[in-house]
Design a protein around this motif. Structure first.
Motif, PDB file in Angstrom:
ATOM      1  N   ASN A 151       0.820  -1.207   0.000  1.00  0.00           N
ATOM      2  CA  ASN A 151       0.000   0.000   0.000  1.00  0.00           C
ATOM      3  C   ASN A 151       0.858   1.263   0.000  1.00  0.00           C
ATOM      4  OD1 ASN A 151      -2.575  -1.364   0.109  1.00  0.00           O
ATOM      5  ND2 ASN A 151      -2.074  -1.874   2.230  1.00  0.00           N
ATOM      6  N   ASN A 152       2.069   1.139  -0.544  1.00  0.00           N
ATOM      7  CA  ASN A 152       3.004   2.261  -0.637  1.00  0.00           C
ATOM      8  C   ASN A 152       3.434   2.784   0.738  1.00  0.00           C
ATOM      9  OD1 ASN A 152       3.046   2.341  -3.541  1.00  0.00           O
ATOM     10  ND2 ASN A 152       1.003   3.253  -3.440  1.00  0.00           N
ATOM     11  N   GLU A 153       3.573   1.860   1.675  1.00  0.00           N
ATOM     12  CA  GLU A 153       3.991   2.229   3.018  1.00  0.00           C
ATOM     13  C   GLU A 153       5.506   2.415   3.076  1.00  0.00           C
ATOM     14  OE1 GLU A 153       2.483  -1.255   4.826  1.00  0.00           O
ATOM     15  OE2 GLU A 153       0.478  -0.824   4.036  1.00  0.00           O
ATOM     16  N   TYR A 202       9.167  -0.936  -0.719  1.00  0.00           N
ATOM     17  CA  TYR A 202       8.296  -1.195  -1.873  1.00  0.00           C
ATOM     18  C   TYR A 202       8.236   0.014  -2.794  1.00  0.00           C
ATOM     19  CZ  TYR A 202       4.137  -2.792  -4.403  1.00  0.00           C
ATOM     20  OH  TYR A 202       3.249  -3.184  -5.372  1.00  0.00           O
ATOM     21  N   THR A 203       8.241   1.220  -2.230  1.00  0.00           N
ATOM     22  CA  THR A 203       8.012   2.424  -3.018  1.00  0.00           C
ATOM     23  C   THR A 203       9.273   3.218  -3.323  1.00  0.00           C
ATOM     24  OG1 THR A 203       7.587   3.654  -0.983  1.00  0.00           O
ATOM     25  CG2 THR A 203       5.692   2.687  -2.099  1.00  0.00           C
ATOM     26  N   ASN A 230      -9.440  -3.633  -0.924  1.00  0.00           N
ATOM     27  CA  ASN A 230      -8.856  -2.293  -0.922  1.00  0.00           C
ATOM     28  C   ASN A 230      -9.938  -1.264  -0.632  1.00  0.00           C
ATOM     29  OD1 ASN A 230      -6.329  -3.387  -1.372  1.00  0.00           O
ATOM     30  ND2 ASN A 230      -6.382  -3.071  -3.573  1.00  0.00           N
ATOM     31  N   GLU A 231     -10.069  -0.218  -1.453  1.00  0.00           N
ATOM     32  CA  GLU A 231     -11.048   0.822  -1.158  1.00  0.00           C
ATOM     33  C   GLU A 231     -12.493   0.338  -1.287  1.00  0.00           C
ATOM     34  OE1 GLU A 231      -9.909   1.287  -5.510  1.00  0.00           O
ATOM     35  OE2 GLU A 231      -8.905   0.861  -3.606  1.00  0.00           O
ATOM     36  N   ASP A 258       1.871   0.646  10.831  1.00  0.00           N
ATOM     37  CA  ASP A 258       2.412   1.035   9.539  1.00  0.00           C
ATOM     38  C   ASP A 258       2.574   2.548   9.461  1.00  0.00           C
ATOM     39  OD1 ASP A 258       2.435  -1.594   8.873  1.00  0.00           O
ATOM     40  OD2 ASP A 258       0.773  -1.506   7.464  1.00  0.00           O
ATOM     41  N   GLY A 276       1.785   5.620   3.206  1.00  0.00           N
ATOM     42  CA  GLY A 276       0.933   4.804   2.370  1.00  0.00           C
ATOM     43  C   GLY A 276      -0.280   5.549   1.856  1.00  0.00           C
ATOM     44  N   ASP A 277      -1.085   4.813   1.103  1.00  0.00           N
ATOM     45  CA  ASP A 277      -2.186   5.418   0.366  1.00  0.00           C
ATOM     46  C   ASP A 277      -3.253   6.022   1.272  1.00  0.00           C
ATOM     47  OD1 ASP A 277      -0.898   4.505  -1.908  1.00  0.00           O
ATOM     48  OD2 ASP A 277      -2.075   2.660  -2.011  1.00  0.00           O
ATOM     49  N   TRP A 278      -3.546   5.382   2.395  1.00  0.00           N
ATOM     50  CA  TRP A 278      -4.639   5.853   3.241  1.00  0.00           C
ATOM     51  C   TRP A 278      -4.205   6.958   4.201  1.00  0.00           C
ATOM     52  CZ3 TRP A 278      -8.132   2.126   6.617  1.00  0.00           C
ATOM     53  CH2 TRP A 278      -9.294   2.826   7.005  1.00  0.00           C
ATOM     54  N   GLY A 306      -1.409   8.713   4.304  1.00  0.00           N
ATOM     55  CA  GLY A 306      -0.517   9.723   3.768  1.00  0.00           C
ATOM     56  C   GLY A 306       0.824   9.717   4.482  1.00  0.00           C
TER      57      GLY A 306
END
Length: 219
Positions: A3-5, A40-41, A121-122, A187, A190-192, A194
Protein backbone atom coordinates in the motif's frame (compact mmCIF):
# COMPACT_ATOMS: atom_id res chain seq x y z
CA UNK A 1 4.76 -2.74 1.44
CA UNK A 2 1.91 -3.12 -1.05
CA UNK A 3 0.00 0.00 0.00
CA UNK A 4 3.00 2.26 -0.64
CA UNK A 5 3.99 2.23 3.02
CA UNK A 6 7.37 3.35 4.34
CA UNK A 7 8.18 0.78 7.03
CA UNK A 8 10.35 -2.33 7.00
CA UNK A 9 9.27 -5.06 9.41
CA UNK A 10 11.97 -6.39 11.74
CA UNK A 11 12.21 -8.81 14.66
CA UNK A 12 14.36 -6.33 16.58
CA UNK A 13 13.44 -5.63 20.21
CA UNK A 14 13.26 -1.95 19.32
CA UNK A 15 10.19 -2.76 17.23
CA UNK A 16 8.51 -5.53 19.25
CA UNK A 17 9.13 -6.37 22.88
CA UNK A 18 7.41 -6.79 26.22
CA UNK A 19 7.62 -4.00 28.77
CA UNK A 20 8.03 -6.08 31.92
CA UNK A 21 4.47 -5.31 33.01
CA UNK A 22 2.66 -7.78 30.79
CA UNK A 23 2.26 -5.59 27.71
CA UNK A 24 3.47 -6.17 24.18
CA UNK A 25 4.89 -3.03 22.55
CA UNK A 26 4.85 -2.79 18.76
CA UNK A 27 6.76 0.32 17.69
CA UNK A 28 7.37 2.12 14.45
CA UNK A 29 10.46 4.32 14.51
CA UNK A 30 12.83 5.96 12.03
CA UNK A 31 15.35 3.55 10.55
CA UNK A 32 18.92 3.89 11.82
CA UNK A 33 21.05 6.34 9.91
CA UNK A 34 22.76 4.66 6.98
CA UNK A 35 20.48 1.60 6.96
CA UNK A 36 19.66 -0.01 3.63
CA UNK A 37 16.37 -1.73 4.34
CA UNK A 38 14.53 -2.52 1.08
CA UNK A 39 11.26 -0.68 0.45
CA UNK A 40 8.30 -1.19 -1.87
CA UNK A 41 8.01 2.42 -3.02
CA UNK A 42 11.60 3.63 -2.88
CA UNK A 43 15.09 2.22 -2.63
CA UNK A 44 15.31 2.17 1.16
CA UNK A 45 12.65 2.27 3.88
CA UNK A 46 13.00 5.30 6.20
CA UNK A 47 11.04 3.59 9.01
CA UNK A 48 11.12 0.24 10.81
CA UNK A 49 8.23 -1.53 12.49
CA UNK A 50 7.00 -5.04 13.38
CA UNK A 51 4.13 -7.34 12.48
CA UNK A 52 3.65 -10.16 15.03
CA UNK A 53 1.33 -12.93 13.83
CA UNK A 54 -0.26 -16.14 15.08
CA UNK A 55 0.08 -17.76 11.63
CA UNK A 56 0.89 -21.45 11.95
CA UNK A 57 0.24 -21.35 15.70
CA UNK A 58 -3.30 -20.28 16.57
CA UNK A 59 -6.32 -19.61 14.36
CA UNK A 60 -10.01 -18.90 14.93
CA UNK A 61 -12.80 -20.61 12.98
CA UNK A 62 -15.90 -19.46 14.87
CA UNK A 63 -16.03 -17.41 18.05
CA UNK A 64 -14.59 -14.13 19.22
CA UNK A 65 -11.20 -12.51 18.73
CA UNK A 66 -10.66 -9.82 21.37
CA UNK A 67 -7.65 -7.52 21.75
CA UNK A 68 -7.21 -4.85 24.42
CA UNK A 69 -4.80 -2.19 23.27
CA UNK A 70 -3.81 1.44 23.01
CA UNK A 71 -3.40 2.49 19.38
CA UNK A 72 -0.85 5.13 18.35
CA UNK A 73 -2.18 8.19 16.56
CA UNK A 74 -0.53 10.91 14.52
CA UNK A 75 -0.02 12.07 10.96
CA UNK A 76 0.94 9.25 8.60
CA UNK A 77 0.28 6.36 11.01
CA UNK A 78 -1.95 3.33 10.43
CA UNK A 79 -1.96 0.84 13.31
CA UNK A 80 -4.00 -2.29 12.60
CA UNK A 81 -5.31 -5.45 14.23
CA UNK A 82 -6.49 -7.89 11.58
CA UNK A 83 -6.97 -11.47 10.43
CA UNK A 84 -6.11 -13.44 7.29
CA UNK A 85 -7.59 -16.72 6.08
CA UNK A 86 -5.69 -19.99 6.09
CA UNK A 87 -7.43 -21.41 2.99
CA UNK A 88 -4.27 -21.26 0.86
CA UNK A 89 -5.82 -18.89 -1.69
CA UNK A 90 -4.11 -15.78 -2.99
CA UNK A 91 -5.29 -12.49 -1.49
CA UNK A 92 -8.02 -11.20 -1.70
CA UNK A 93 -9.64 -14.64 -2.14
CA UNK A 94 -7.73 -15.55 1.03
CA UNK A 95 -10.16 -13.39 3.02
CA UNK A 96 -9.22 -10.56 5.40
CA UNK A 97 -11.00 -9.18 8.46
CA UNK A 98 -9.70 -5.85 9.75
CA UNK A 99 -10.71 -5.89 13.40
CA UNK A 100 -9.44 -2.37 14.02
CA UNK A 101 -7.68 0.28 11.98
CA UNK A 102 -7.04 3.81 13.21
CA UNK A 103 -5.92 6.36 10.64
CA UNK A 104 -3.49 8.61 12.46
CA UNK A 105 -5.12 11.88 11.41
CA UNK A 106 -8.52 10.58 12.61
CA UNK A 107 -7.47 9.64 16.15
CA UNK A 108 -10.95 8.96 17.52
CA UNK A 109 -12.32 6.88 14.62
CA UNK A 110 -12.11 3.08 14.56
CA UNK A 111 -12.64 1.29 11.24
CA UNK A 112 -13.63 -2.37 10.84
CA UNK A 113 -13.59 -3.86 7.34
CA UNK A 114 -13.81 -7.14 5.44
CA UNK A 115 -12.00 -7.90 2.18
CA UNK A 116 -12.75 -10.76 -0.18
CA UNK A 117 -12.68 -11.82 -3.83
CA UNK A 118 -14.76 -8.93 -5.26
CA UNK A 119 -14.59 -6.37 -2.42
CA UNK A 120 -11.09 -5.31 -1.43
CA UNK A 121 -8.86 -2.29 -0.92
CA UNK A 122 -11.05 0.82 -1.16
CA UNK A 123 -14.03 -1.42 -1.98
CA UNK A 124 -13.80 -3.35 1.27
CA UNK A 125 -17.07 -3.56 3.19
CA UNK A 126 -17.25 -2.33 6.76
CA UNK A 127 -18.21 0.32 9.25
CA UNK A 128 -16.75 2.69 11.81
CA UNK A 129 -17.36 4.06 15.26
CA UNK A 130 -16.09 7.07 17.22
CA UNK A 131 -14.26 6.88 20.54
CA UNK A 132 -14.80 9.47 23.30
CA UNK A 133 -11.18 10.59 22.90
CA UNK A 134 -8.02 9.69 20.98
CA UNK A 135 -7.31 5.97 20.65
CA UNK A 136 -3.84 6.58 22.07
CA UNK A 137 -5.17 7.98 25.34
CA UNK A 138 -6.67 4.82 26.82
CA UNK A 139 -6.98 1.08 26.40
CA UNK A 140 -9.98 -0.13 24.42
CA UNK A 141 -11.14 -3.63 23.63
CA UNK A 142 -11.38 -4.29 19.89
CA UNK A 143 -13.19 -7.44 18.82
CA UNK A 144 -14.97 -9.39 16.13
CA UNK A 145 -17.60 -12.02 16.79
CA UNK A 146 -17.12 -14.49 13.94
CA UNK A 147 -20.10 -16.80 13.62
CA UNK A 148 -21.37 -18.93 10.70
CA UNK A 149 -22.34 -16.50 7.94
CA UNK A 150 -22.13 -13.48 10.25
CA UNK A 151 -19.32 -11.23 11.51
CA UNK A 152 -19.92 -8.47 14.05
CA UNK A 153 -17.39 -5.77 14.96
CA UNK A 154 -17.31 -4.39 18.50
CA UNK A 155 -15.44 -1.79 20.56
CA UNK A 156 -15.59 -2.10 24.34
CA UNK A 157 -18.31 -4.71 23.99
CA UNK A 158 -20.58 -2.49 21.87
CA UNK A 159 -21.33 -3.73 18.33
CA UNK A 160 -21.19 -1.17 15.53
CA UNK A 161 -21.30 -3.20 12.29
CA UNK A 162 -22.47 -6.65 11.18
CA UNK A 163 -21.67 -8.33 7.87
CA UNK A 164 -23.49 -11.28 6.30
CA UNK A 165 -23.39 -12.82 2.81
CA UNK A 166 -26.45 -10.80 1.80
CA UNK A 167 -24.38 -7.59 2.03
CA UNK A 168 -21.74 -8.80 -0.45
CA UNK A 169 -21.74 -8.20 -4.22
CA UNK A 170 -22.55 -11.93 -4.49
CA UNK A 171 -23.25 -14.31 -1.59
CA UNK A 172 -20.82 -16.84 -3.08
CA UNK A 173 -17.99 -14.39 -2.33
CA UNK A 174 -18.28 -15.09 1.41
CA UNK A 175 -14.89 -16.63 2.30
CA UNK A 176 -14.90 -16.52 6.09
CA UNK A 177 -15.99 -20.06 7.02
CA UNK A 178 -12.38 -21.07 7.67
CA UNK A 179 -9.50 -20.80 10.13
CA UNK A 180 -8.10 -17.25 10.29
CA UNK A 181 -4.91 -16.11 12.03
CA UNK A 182 -4.21 -12.77 13.70
CA UNK A 183 -1.75 -10.01 12.82
CA UNK A 184 -0.85 -6.77 14.60
CA UNK A 185 1.22 -3.95 13.14
CA UNK A 186 1.96 -0.24 13.09
CA UNK A 187 2.41 1.03 9.54
CA UNK A 188 3.77 4.40 8.41
CA UNK A 189 2.79 6.31 5.28
CA UNK A 190 0.93 4.80 2.37
CA UNK A 191 -2.19 5.42 0.37
CA UNK A 192 -4.64 5.85 3.24
CA UNK A 193 -2.88 7.79 6.04
CA UNK A 194 -0.52 9.72 3.77
CA UNK A 195 3.08 10.57 4.65
CA UNK A 196 4.39 11.25 8.16
CA UNK A 197 5.67 14.69 9.06
CA UNK A 198 7.56 16.43 11.84
CA UNK A 199 4.61 15.95 14.21
CA UNK A 200 4.49 12.15 13.81
CA UNK A 201 5.34 10.43 17.13
CA UNK A 202 8.64 8.58 17.20
CA UNK A 203 8.46 5.92 18.35
CA UNK A 204 4.80 5.33 17.54
CA UNK A 205 3.78 2.44 19.78
CA UNK A 206 0.81 0.09 19.97
CA UNK A 207 0.55 -1.18 23.55
CA UNK A 208 -1.20 -4.56 23.69
CA UNK A 209 -2.61 -5.65 27.05
CA UNK A 210 -3.99 -8.99 25.84
CA UNK A 211 -5.04 -11.06 22.84
CA UNK A 212 -7.82 -13.63 23.41
CA UNK A 213 -9.63 -16.11 21.21
CA UNK A 214 -12.88 -17.65 22.42
CA UNK A 215 -14.57 -20.45 20.48
CA UNK A 216 -13.38 -23.06 18.02
CA UNK A 217 -10.27 -22.99 15.90
CA UNK A 218 -6.80 -24.46 15.56
CA UNK A 219 -4.00 -24.49 18.13
Amino acid sequence: MGNNELQYYTDDAANSATDGSGHLLISARPAPTGSTLPCYTQKFCPWTSARPTTEGKVALTHGRAEIRAKMPTGTGLLPAIWMLGDNGAEWPAQGEIDICEVVGAEPRTVYGTAHGPTYFNENGIGGSTVLPRDASRAFHTYAVDKQPHRITWLVDGKPYFTLSPSKLPAARDWVFEQDMHLLLNVDVGGDWPGPPDASTPSPATMTVDYVRFYGEGRV
